[in-house]
Design a protein around this motif. Structure first.
Motif, PDB file in Angstrom:
ATOM      1  N   PHE A 199      -0.996  -1.137  26.893  1.00  0.00           N
ATOM      2  CA  PHE A 199       0.452  -0.924  26.767  1.00  0.00           C
ATOM      3  C   PHE A 199       0.793   0.492  26.317  1.00  0.00           C
ATOM      4  CE2 PHE A 199      -0.310  -5.450  25.721  1.00  0.00           C
ATOM      5  CZ  PHE A 199       0.258  -5.991  26.856  1.00  0.00           C
ATOM      6  N   GLY A 200      -0.138   1.414  26.502  1.00  0.00           N
ATOM      7  CA  GLY A 200       0.074   2.797  26.074  1.00  0.00           C
ATOM      8  C   GLY A 200       1.283   3.434  26.742  1.00  0.00           C
ATOM      9  N   LYS A 201       1.492   3.057  28.008  1.00  0.00           N
ATOM     10  CA  LYS A 201       2.612   3.643  28.749  1.00  0.00           C
ATOM     11  C   LYS A 201       3.957   3.249  28.170  1.00  0.00           C
ATOM     12  CE  LYS A 201       0.498   4.162  33.266  1.00  0.00           C
ATOM     13  NZ  LYS A 201       0.446   3.658  34.618  1.00  0.00           N
ATOM     14  N   ASN A 202       3.995   2.086  27.478  1.00  0.00           N
ATOM     15  CA  ASN A 202       5.265   1.609  26.943  1.00  0.00           C
ATOM     16  C   ASN A 202       5.806   2.498  25.833  1.00  0.00           C
ATOM     17  OD1 ASN A 202       4.740  -0.390  28.682  1.00  0.00           O
ATOM     18  ND2 ASN A 202       4.728  -2.055  27.196  1.00  0.00           N
ATOM     19  N   LYS A 203       4.920   3.333  25.263  1.00  0.00           N
ATOM     20  CA  LYS A 203       5.369   4.217  24.194  1.00  0.00           C
ATOM     21  C   LYS A 203       6.273   5.320  24.733  1.00  0.00           C
ATOM     22  CE  LYS A 203       1.426   3.637  21.160  1.00  0.00           C
ATOM     23  NZ  LYS A 203       0.106   4.188  20.904  1.00  0.00           N
ATOM     24  N   TYR A 204       6.187   5.550  26.005  1.00  0.00           N
ATOM     25  CA  TYR A 204       6.948   6.654  26.599  1.00  0.00           C
ATOM     26  C   TYR A 204       8.001   6.120  27.546  1.00  0.00           C
ATOM     27  CZ  TYR A 204       2.923   9.370  25.082  1.00  0.00           C
ATOM     28  OH  TYR A 204       1.938   9.951  24.345  1.00  0.00           O
ATOM     29  N   LYS A 205       9.006   6.930  27.773  1.00  0.00           N
ATOM     30  CA  LYS A 205       9.947   6.620  28.826  1.00  0.00           C
ATOM     31  C   LYS A 205       9.540   7.466  30.022  1.00  0.00           C
ATOM     32  CE  LYS A 205      14.540   7.491  30.469  1.00  0.00           C
ATOM     33  NZ  LYS A 205      13.931   8.211  31.587  1.00  0.00           N
ATOM     34  N   LEU A 206       8.908   6.827  30.980  1.00  0.00           N
ATOM     35  CA  LEU A 206       8.385   7.582  32.106  1.00  0.00           C
ATOM     36  C   LEU A 206       9.232   7.402  33.352  1.00  0.00           C
ATOM     37  CD1 LEU A 206       4.638   6.684  31.575  1.00  0.00           C
ATOM     38  CD2 LEU A 206       5.762   8.808  30.974  1.00  0.00           C
ATOM     39  N   HIS A 207       9.819   6.206  33.489  1.00  0.00           N
ATOM     40  CA  HIS A 207      10.589   5.904  34.691  1.00  0.00           C
ATOM     41  C   HIS A 207      12.022   6.376  34.565  1.00  0.00           C
ATOM     42  CE1 HIS A 207       7.547   3.329  36.571  1.00  0.00           C
ATOM     43  NE2 HIS A 207       7.231   2.990  35.343  1.00  0.00           N
ATOM     44  N   TYR A 208      12.658   6.520  35.708  1.00  0.00           N
ATOM     45  CA  TYR A 208      14.078   6.829  35.716  1.00  0.00           C
ATOM     46  C   TYR A 208      14.834   5.579  35.293  1.00  0.00           C
ATOM     47  CZ  TYR A 208      18.765   7.475  37.439  1.00  0.00           C
ATOM     48  OH  TYR A 208      20.121   7.528  37.520  1.00  0.00           O
ATOM     49  N   ILE A 209      15.825   5.778  34.403  1.00  0.00           N
ATOM     50  CA  ILE A 209      16.597   4.641  33.891  1.00  0.00           C
ATOM     51  C   ILE A 209      18.083   4.914  33.991  1.00  0.00           C
ATOM     52  CG2 ILE A 209      17.332   3.705  31.647  1.00  0.00           C
ATOM     53  CD1 ILE A 209      14.496   3.231  30.960  1.00  0.00           C
ATOM     54  N   TYR A 210      18.836   3.906  34.406  1.00  0.00           N
ATOM     55  CA  TYR A 210      20.297   4.025  34.373  1.00  0.00           C
ATOM     56  C   TYR A 210      20.842   2.857  33.568  1.00  0.00           C
ATOM     57  CZ  TYR A 210      25.147   3.802  35.753  1.00  0.00           C
ATOM     58  OH  TYR A 210      26.505   3.722  35.722  1.00  0.00           O
ATOM     59  N   ARG A 211      21.757   3.171  32.645  1.00  0.00           N
ATOM     60  CA  ARG A 211      22.342   2.110  31.833  1.00  0.00           C
ATOM     61  C   ARG A 211      23.756   1.830  32.324  1.00  0.00           C
ATOM     62  NH1 ARG A 211      19.760   5.797  28.742  1.00  0.00           N
ATOM     63  NH2 ARG A 211      18.120   5.106  27.340  1.00  0.00           N
ATOM     64  N   GLU A 212      23.942   0.613  32.831  1.00  0.00           N
ATOM     65  CA  GLU A 212      25.274   0.226  33.307  1.00  0.00           C
ATOM     66  C   GLU A 212      25.994  -0.495  32.183  1.00  0.00           C
ATOM     67  OE1 GLU A 212      27.346  -2.888  36.414  1.00  0.00           O
ATOM     68  OE2 GLU A 212      25.180  -2.700  36.371  1.00  0.00           O
ATOM     69  N   PHE A 213      27.110   0.058  31.760  1.00  0.00           N
ATOM     70  CA  PHE A 213      27.821  -0.545  30.634  1.00  0.00           C
ATOM     71  C   PHE A 213      28.606  -1.774  31.084  1.00  0.00           C
ATOM     72  CE2 PHE A 213      26.580   3.287  28.686  1.00  0.00           C
ATOM     73  CZ  PHE A 213      26.495   2.971  27.344  1.00  0.00           C
ATOM     74  N   THR A 214      28.513  -2.846  30.284  1.00  0.00           N
ATOM     75  CA  THR A 214      29.178  -4.084  30.655  1.00  0.00           C
ATOM     76  C   THR A 214      30.491  -4.245  29.892  1.00  0.00           C
ATOM     77  OG1 THR A 214      27.713  -5.123  29.058  1.00  0.00           O
ATOM     78  CG2 THR A 214      27.145  -5.370  31.379  1.00  0.00           C
ATOM     79  N   VAL A 215      30.742  -3.386  28.908  1.00  0.00           N
ATOM     80  CA  VAL A 215      31.975  -3.459  28.132  1.00  0.00           C
ATOM     81  C   VAL A 215      32.753  -2.181  28.396  1.00  0.00           C
ATOM     82  CG1 VAL A 215      32.931  -3.728  25.818  1.00  0.00           C
ATOM     83  CG2 VAL A 215      30.705  -4.693  26.332  1.00  0.00           C
ATOM     84  N   ASP A 216      34.045  -2.308  28.636  1.00  0.00           N
ATOM     85  CA  ASP A 216      34.847  -1.102  28.822  1.00  0.00           C
ATOM     86  C   ASP A 216      35.371  -0.644  27.466  1.00  0.00           C
ATOM     87  OD1 ASP A 216      36.452   0.935  29.493  1.00  0.00           O
ATOM     88  OD2 ASP A 216      37.486  -0.087  31.120  1.00  0.00           O
ATOM     89  N   PHE A 217      34.702   0.375  26.909  1.00  0.00           N
ATOM     90  CA  PHE A 217      35.069   0.831  25.573  1.00  0.00           C
ATOM     91  C   PHE A 217      36.393   1.594  25.565  1.00  0.00           C
ATOM     92  CE2 PHE A 217      30.562   0.081  25.121  1.00  0.00           C
ATOM     93  CZ  PHE A 217      30.571  -0.656  23.963  1.00  0.00           C
ATOM     94  N   PHE A 218      36.895   1.910  26.746  1.00  0.00           N
ATOM     95  CA  PHE A 218      38.153   2.644  26.787  1.00  0.00           C
ATOM     96  C   PHE A 218      39.351   1.715  26.875  1.00  0.00           C
ATOM     97  CE2 PHE A 218      34.919   5.634  27.625  1.00  0.00           C
ATOM     98  CZ  PHE A 218      35.360   6.764  26.952  1.00  0.00           C
ATOM     99  N   LYS A 219      39.069   0.391  26.966  1.00  0.00           N
ATOM    100  CA  LYS A 219      40.181  -0.554  26.958  1.00  0.00           C
ATOM    101  C   LYS A 219      40.318  -1.207  25.584  1.00  0.00           C
ATOM    102  CE  LYS A 219      40.567  -1.694  31.806  1.00  0.00           C
ATOM    103  NZ  LYS A 219      39.855  -2.452  32.832  1.00  0.00           N
TER     104      LYS A 219
END
Ligand SMILES: [Zn+2]
Ligand SMILES: [Zn+2]
Length: 362
Positions: free
Chosen positions: A185-205
């Motif tokens: 699980f050594g690879k899990n220590k790093y962020k190697l892959h491309y990641i996109y975070r899709e927000f499920t809450v609209d913080f502007f509302k």
């Protein structure tokens, strides 16, 4: 007197010797190089990195009724509603985000993980999948591979590029310490892959200046506003506890007041002052600092977030939350940033610690 000075001078010399010795030790055994090394380039700190946005592709949507008719016309096969042998716990209003098929055509794909399979279009999705996720495809900006839905966090969904040939992944893998990769699980220590975070809450509302519902009035039946100000001076300015404030009022002025009444006064004052404090024009400078810490209220751990003007020291944004997620962080930042009426000033700077919520919220 002379001997004391002489003695202190010797003492001083001795301390300087020790400092020199320790300095020598640091130079020899503690790698100073890593301080010079630019942390932000190290793959170890990539977890805090916010990747560029993905490629968004609009998906052509088939309506389930059209789909059923098409399959019947083309293959002579009729898709029928699911025959259930056991009780189904799919919510009644759940529909397939891809083809809008209602509950009758949906069944649980794998019991525990809330994954649902659509019988019409054979696509899998989560119970709480929003409609958007069915209509769009997210692709990695580096290799155009479709992003996989990986994890559901409190405020966002993580989409990840799992393509092992992705140039972004390859590039990051090259910078990683080889011995870490070979660990389990050594690879899990790093962020190697491309990641996109899709927000499920609209913080502007969300309303950031809402008040708690149980606010009290400022009608004085038993005491006067003068006594209220005495209570506030002792409780807020002098920091006495509720009980000590009540005791002090009794001892100094011979006025009987319960600690609960002091608490009510403090609460009412806070509610009356809050809109003023929130909407006051602080004329902020172009540098803000942010930090979060935890407080215990009646034994329950909570988090306070503060955003402060670095020059004027006025508190521009604050939030109290039960979690250390990105949500309250965004709300605090919105609160601070609304002080800038039109746009951010030139050379705007935002200073925070390395906590990953800040770059994400930004
Ligand atoms: Zn479907
Ligand atoms: Zn990729």
């Amino acid at each position: 007197m002379n001997t004391i000075i002489h003695y202190l001078l010797i003492q001083n010399q001795c301390l300087l010797q020790i400092i020199l010795y320790l300095f020598d030790f640091i130079c020899k055994y503690i790698p100073l190089k890593q301080w010079v090394f630019d942390d932000s380039n190290s793959p170890k700190y990539q977890k805090f990195k916010v990747d560029e946005p993905p490629i968004i592709i609009q998906r052509e949507v088939w309506f389930y009724k059209d789909f059923i008719s098409y399959i019947k016309w083309r293959y002579g096969y009729v898709i029928t509603p699911v025959k259930r042998r056991s009780l189904c716990d799919i919510p009644d209003d759940c529909t397939c985000p891809y083809c809008k098929a209602p509950k009758e055509y949906l069944y649980k794909n794998n019991g525990s993980h809330n994954q649902i399979l659509c019988k019409v279009c054979s696509r899998k999705f989560q119970t709480h999948a929003n409609e958007l996720s069915g209509k769009i495809i997210l692709r990695c900006p580096h290799c155009s591979h479709t992003l996989a839905h990986k994890k559901d966090r409190k405020h966002f969904v993580i989409h990840k590029c799992t393509n092992p040939k992705c140039p972004y992944y390859r590039h990051n893998l090259k910078n990683v310490d080889k011995k870490h990769i070979n660990e389990p699980f050594g690879k899990n220590k790093y962020k190697l892959h491309y990641i996109y975070r899709e927000f499920t809450v609209d913080f502007f509302k969300m309303d950031i200046s809402s008040l708690p519902k149980n606010s009290s009035s400022l009608k004085f039946t038993k005491h006067s506003s003068y006594i209220m100000s005495l209570c506030l001076t002792m409780h807020v300015n002098l920091g006495l506890s509720l009980r000590k404030t009540a005791q002090a009022i009794k001892d100094l002025y011979n006025i009987n007041i319960s600690h609960q009444q002091v608490a009510n006064y403090a609460r009412t004052a806070a509610l009356v002052i809050k809109p003023f404090v929130d909407n006051y024009d602080y004329e902020p400078s172009n540098t803000m600092t942010a930090d979060e810490t935890y407080i215990k209220v009646r034994g329950v751990k909570g988090y306070v977030w503060f955003i402060m003007d670095a020059v004027k020291r006025s508190i521009l944004g604050y939030q109290v939350s039960d979690n250390r997620g990105v949500g309250p962080c965004i709300l605090a930042m919105r609160m601070a940033l609304r002080n800038f009426k039109e746009k951010l000033p030139e050379k705007f700077r935002f200073i925070a610690d390395g906590y990953s919520a800040y770059p994400l919220a930004a």
